[in-house]
Write a protein that holds these residues in place. Structure first.
Motif, PDB file in Angstrom:
ATOM      1  N   SER A   1       0.622  -1.348   0.148  1.00  0.00           N
ATOM      2  CA  SER A   1      -0.098  -0.253  -0.273  1.00  0.00           C
ATOM      3  C   SER A   1       1.053   1.541  -0.025  1.00  0.00           C
ATOM      4  N   TYR A   2       1.936   1.439   0.471  1.00  0.00           N
ATOM      5  CA  TYR A   2       3.037   2.001  -0.119  1.00  0.00           C
ATOM      6  C   TYR A   2       4.026   1.903   0.269  1.00  0.00           C
ATOM      7  N   PRO A   3       5.288   1.889  -0.249  1.00  0.00           N
ATOM      8  CA  PRO A   3       6.480   1.998  -0.015  1.00  0.00           C
ATOM      9  C   PRO A   3       7.165   0.809   0.552  1.00  0.00           C
ATOM     10  N   PRO A   4       7.245  -0.070   0.619  1.00  0.00           N
ATOM     11  CA  PRO A   4       7.806  -0.887   1.917  1.00  0.00           C
ATOM     12  C   PRO A   4       9.039  -0.384   2.442  1.00  0.00           C
ATOM     13  N   TRP A   5      10.091   0.497   2.050  1.00  0.00           N
ATOM     14  CA  TRP A   5      11.991   1.033   2.719  1.00  0.00           C
ATOM     15  C   TRP A   5      10.718   1.924   3.740  1.00  0.00           C
ATOM     16  N   GLU A   6       9.607   2.835   3.763  1.00  0.00           N
ATOM     17  CA  GLU A   6       9.833   3.717   4.588  1.00  0.00           C
ATOM     18  C   GLU A   6       8.972   2.847   5.780  1.00  0.00           C
ATOM     19  N   SER A   7       8.476   1.492   5.854  1.00  0.00           N
ATOM     20  CA  SER A   7       8.254   1.249   7.287  1.00  0.00           C
ATOM     21  C   SER A   7       9.439   0.581   7.613  1.00  0.00           C
ATOM     22  N   ARG A   8       8.777   0.598   9.229  1.00  0.00           N
ATOM     23  CA  ARG A   8       9.467   0.476  10.162  1.00  0.00           C
ATOM     24  C   ARG A   8      10.555  -0.606  10.132  1.00  0.00           C
ATOM     25  N   GLU A   9      11.844  -0.506  10.546  1.00  0.00           N
ATOM     26  CA  GLU A   9      12.092  -2.349  11.123  1.00  0.00           C
ATOM     27  C   GLU A   9      11.764  -3.091  12.065  1.00  0.00           C
ATOM     28  N   THR A  10      12.337  -4.280  12.133  1.00  0.00           N
ATOM     29  CA  THR A  10      11.495  -5.367  13.286  1.00  0.00           C
ATOM     30  C   THR A  10      13.226  -4.828  13.848  1.00  0.00           C
ATOM     31  N   ARG A  11      13.792  -5.124  13.345  1.00  0.00           N
ATOM     32  CA  ARG A  11      15.159  -4.463  14.400  1.00  0.00           C
ATOM     33  C   ARG A  11      16.557  -5.279  13.345  1.00  0.00           C
ATOM     34  N   HIS A  12      17.487  -3.859  13.805  1.00  0.00           N
ATOM     35  CA  HIS A  12      18.642  -3.641  13.054  1.00  0.00           C
ATOM     36  C   HIS A  12      19.424  -4.829  12.546  1.00  0.00           C
ATOM     37  N   SER A  13      19.854  -4.792  10.989  1.00  0.00           N
ATOM     38  CA  SER A  13      20.490  -5.828  10.816  1.00  0.00           C
ATOM     39  C   SER A  13      21.178  -5.351   9.393  1.00  0.00           C
ATOM     40  N   ASP A  14      22.283  -5.509   8.824  1.00  0.00           N
ATOM     41  CA  ASP A  14      23.244  -5.371   8.281  1.00  0.00           C
ATOM     42  C   ASP A  14      23.423  -6.039   6.735  1.00  0.00           C
ATOM     43  N   GLN A  15      22.490  -7.287   6.918  1.00  0.00           N
ATOM     44  CA  GLN A  15      22.606  -8.887   6.194  1.00  0.00           C
ATOM     45  C   GLN A  15      21.275  -8.385   5.772  1.00  0.00           C
ATOM     46  N   TYR A  16      20.567  -8.445   5.677  1.00  0.00           N
ATOM     47  CA  TYR A  16      18.706  -8.961   5.767  1.00  0.00           C
ATOM     48  C   TYR A  16      17.865  -7.495   6.023  1.00  0.00           C
ATOM     49  N   CYS A  17      16.639  -7.512   5.137  1.00  0.00           N
ATOM     50  CA  CYS A  17      16.097  -6.474   4.955  1.00  0.00           C
ATOM     51  C   CYS A  17      14.905  -6.987   5.985  1.00  0.00           C
ATOM     52  N   THR A  18      14.833  -5.873   7.332  1.00  0.00           N
ATOM     53  CA  THR A  18      13.531  -6.025   8.039  1.00  0.00           C
ATOM     54  C   THR A  18      12.418  -5.205   8.839  1.00  0.00           C
ATOM     55  N   ARG A  19      12.754  -5.001   7.591  1.00  0.00           N
ATOM     56  CA  ARG A  19      11.124  -3.816   6.916  1.00  0.00           C
ATOM     57  C   ARG A  19      10.408  -4.476   7.482  1.00  0.00           C
ATOM     58  N   VAL A  20       9.159  -4.504   8.320  1.00  0.00           N
ATOM     59  CA  VAL A  20       7.933  -4.802   8.840  1.00  0.00           C
ATOM     60  C   VAL A  20       6.749  -5.412   7.137  1.00  0.00           C
ATOM     61  N   LEU A  21       7.071  -4.489   6.475  1.00  0.00           N
ATOM     62  CA  LEU A  21       5.456  -4.214   5.265  1.00  0.00           C
ATOM     63  C   LEU A  21       6.343  -5.403   4.111  1.00  0.00           C
ATOM     64  N   CYS A  22       7.388  -5.391   4.048  1.00  0.00           N
ATOM     65  CA  CYS A  22       7.510  -7.161   3.633  1.00  0.00           C
ATOM     66  C   CYS A  22       8.325  -7.406   4.436  1.00  0.00           C
ATOM     67  N   CYS A  23       9.416  -8.117   5.531  1.00  0.00           N
ATOM     68  CA  CYS A  23       9.851  -8.057   6.222  1.00  0.00           C
ATOM     69  C   CYS A  23       9.256  -8.813   7.008  1.00  0.00           C
ATOM     70  N   GLY A  24       7.634  -8.781   7.249  1.00  0.00           N
ATOM     71  CA  GLY A  24       7.665  -8.516   9.101  1.00  0.00           C
ATOM     72  C   GLY A  24       7.501 -10.036   9.642  1.00  0.00           C
ATOM     73  N   HIS A  25       8.191 -11.053   8.741  1.00  0.00           N
ATOM     74  CA  HIS A  25       8.289 -12.796   9.486  1.00  0.00           C
ATOM     75  C   HIS A  25       9.761 -12.328  10.298  1.00  0.00           C
ATOM     76  N   THR A  26      10.415 -11.626  10.105  1.00  0.00           N
ATOM     77  CA  THR A  26      11.595 -11.576  10.803  1.00  0.00           C
ATOM     78  C   THR A  26      11.599 -10.900  11.777  1.00  0.00           C
ATOM     79  N   GLU A  27      10.397 -10.482  12.084  1.00  0.00           N
ATOM     80  CA  GLU A  27      10.216  -9.995  13.713  1.00  0.00           C
ATOM     81  C   GLU A  27      10.372 -11.532  15.004  1.00  0.00           C
ATOM     82  N   LYS A  28      10.841 -11.257  15.889  1.00  0.00           N
ATOM     83  CA  LYS A  28      10.859 -12.265  16.895  1.00  0.00           C
ATOM     84  C   LYS A  28       9.342 -12.580  17.507  1.00  0.00           C
ATOM     85  N   ASN A  29       8.528 -14.153  17.381  1.00  0.00           N
ATOM     86  CA  ASN A  29       7.669 -14.399  17.546  1.00  0.00           C
ATOM     87  C   ASN A  29       6.531 -14.373  16.507  1.00  0.00           C
TER      88      ASN A  29
END
Length: 223
Positions: free
Chosen positions: A137-165
């Motif tokens: 619904s909006y650019p995924p890079w504008e959504s919040r990050e679930t955690r900081h990572s230097d290797q993987y995308c953790t944006r909640v809009l596209c990669c929210g499944h990386t959030e713990k639990n």
């Protein structure tokens, strides 16, 4: 990253699909460099018409062509209202591809992919990327990050499944409800998954409370 900028349209014509990476400052002029910040999306026609000129030079020639068509400042020209917007469109494109979160998103999602050998395959890859972006619904890079990572995308809009639990849950909806849900999420500036979770939370809390009340109920009728 570049070809999807400006909605996947040519930065010069503003209509045709972007087909090639065009050096805004030409390499042949000795002023340009083959680096991402000197690239803009262009259609093949505009790329070939521009030749060794910079965008500024090309715009000037087209304006002179419209003012003095018999002199022949350029063989091919865009409509005048389109010409007037070239500089602003290129500036917009450059702001977009210089945006650090956007660049990082493309690096995380596409940086490990090998560059296709055939041009057709490159455009198929861009088309897949465009279709992916249209799902949000909006650019995924504008959504919040679930955690900081230097290797993987953790944006909640596209990669929210990386959030713990976190887990995936599929919901079956009629098409009309799905479209209304997308519009509702867009108006609230939320990802559909987050919106569904927000809507479900009060119902879950109510159910948990009812379970707690049932577990503590006195057989004689008192709690």
């Amino acid at each position: 990253m570049v070809l999807t900028a400006h909605g996947g349209r040519c930065a010069y014509s503003d209509e045709r699909q972007s087909e090639t990476l065009e050096h805004e400052a030409p390499l042949a002029s000795g002023k340009g460099r083959d680096i991402w910040w000197n690239l803009v999306p262009a259609c093949d026609r505009c790329n070939s018409w521009k030749q060794k000129k910079s965008a500024v030079e090309r715009v000037l020639n087209m304006k002179l062509h419209h003012a003095h068509p018999k002199v022949g400042f350029c063989r091919n020209s865009l409509p005048l209202h389109v010409v007037k917007g070239v500089k602003d469109r290129i500036a917009e494109v450059k702001r977009g591809i210089r945006d650090a979160p956007r660049r990082t998103w493309f690096e995380r999602h596409y940086g490990d992919k090998k560059t296709p050998r055939l041009r057709r395959e490159k455009h198929e890859e861009v088309e897949r990327c465009t279709e992916e972006l249209e799902r949000y619904s909006y650019p995924p890079w504008e959504s919040r990050e679930t955690r900081h990572s230097d290797q993987y995308c953790t944006r909640v809009l596209c990669c929210g499944h990386t959030e713990k639990n976190s887990t995936f849950t599929y919901v079956t909806l009629p098409k009309s409800d799905r479209e209304d849900l997308k519009r509702m999420a867009y108006e609230k500036g939320m990802w559909i998954g987050d919106l569904i979770g927000t809507l479900l939370t009060p119902t879950l809390e109510e159910w948990r409370q009812s379970q707690h009340d049932d577990d503590g109920e006195d057989p004689q009728g008192g709690a």
